[in-house]
Design a protein around this motif. Structure first.
Motif, PDB file in Angstrom:
ATOM      1  N   ASP A  68     -14.218   7.732 -29.454  1.00  0.00           N
ATOM      2  CA  ASP A  68     -14.439   6.913 -30.644  1.00  0.00           C
ATOM      3  C   ASP A  68     -15.905   6.966 -31.034  1.00  0.00           C
ATOM      4  N   TRP A  69     -16.163   6.933 -32.351  1.00  0.00           N
ATOM      5  CA  TRP A  69     -17.512   6.998 -32.870  1.00  0.00           C
ATOM      6  C   TRP A  69     -17.526   6.515 -34.308  1.00  0.00           C
TER       7      TRP A  69
ATOM      8  N   LEU B  98     -14.075   6.138 -36.291  1.00  0.00           N
ATOM      9  CA  LEU B  98     -13.112   7.195 -36.015  1.00  0.00           C
ATOM     10  C   LEU B  98     -12.617   7.094 -34.574  1.00  0.00           C
ATOM     11  N   LEU B  99     -11.395   7.551 -34.359  1.00  0.00           N
ATOM     12  CA  LEU B  99     -10.792   7.578 -33.034  1.00  0.00           C
ATOM     13  C   LEU B  99      -9.931   8.827 -32.940  1.00  0.00           C
TER      14      LEU B  99
ATOM     15  N   PHE C  81      -7.798  10.512 -38.010  1.00  0.00           N
ATOM     16  CA  PHE C  81      -8.890  10.093 -37.135  1.00  0.00           C
ATOM     17  C   PHE C  81      -9.444   8.712 -37.485  1.00  0.00           C
ATOM     18  N   THR C  82      -9.116   8.193 -38.663  1.00  0.00           N
ATOM     19  CA  THR C  82      -9.653   6.879 -39.025  1.00  0.00           C
ATOM     20  C   THR C  82      -9.014   5.813 -38.156  1.00  0.00           C
TER      21      THR C  82
ATOM     22  N   CYS D  32     -12.149  17.283 -33.788  1.00  0.00           N
ATOM     23  CA  CYS D  32     -12.816  16.310 -32.918  1.00  0.00           C
ATOM     24  C   CYS D  32     -13.995  16.973 -32.218  1.00  0.00           C
ATOM     25  N   PRO D  33     -15.166  16.347 -32.236  1.00  0.00           N
ATOM     26  CA  PRO D  33     -16.310  16.922 -31.544  1.00  0.00           C
ATOM     27  C   PRO D  33     -16.191  16.824 -30.023  1.00  0.00           C
ATOM     28  N   GLY D  34     -15.247  16.019 -29.542  1.00  0.00           N
ATOM     29  CA  GLY D  34     -15.064  15.864 -28.105  1.00  0.00           C
ATOM     30  C   GLY D  34     -14.118  16.895 -27.510  1.00  0.00           C
ATOM     31  N   CYS D  35     -12.911  17.000 -28.099  1.00  0.00           N
ATOM     32  CA  CYS D  35     -11.894  17.894 -27.526  1.00  0.00           C
ATOM     33  C   CYS D  35     -11.496  19.018 -28.481  1.00  0.00           C
TER      34      CYS D  35
END
Length: 59
Positions: free
Chosen positions: A16-17, A8-9, A45-46, A33-36
């Motif tokens: 990315d993860w 994912l990106l 997200f793929t 997104c778990p980041g933002c």
């Protein structure tokens, strides 16, 4: 045996993860997104078309 993962990106923060497709919502469902915490369809997200196909087949 190797576990299948989807790369994912985040299109906003570029985090990315990798994660198992079984832990993700369907490609058309909303994902955060778990980041933002950006909210978009899961398919956005793929990282690659192959990751999207894996998500659709195994998710």
């Amino acid at each position: 045996m190797d576990e299948t993962t989807v790369q994912l990106l985040c299109p906003e923060c570029t985090k990315d993860w990798q994660i198992s497709p079984g832990e993700l919502p369907a490609a058309a469902d909303m994902f955060h997104c778990p980041g933002c915490h950006a909210s978009r369809r899961m398919s956005e997200f793929t990282r690659t078309d192959r990751d999207l196909q894996t998500l659709k087949q195994l998710g």
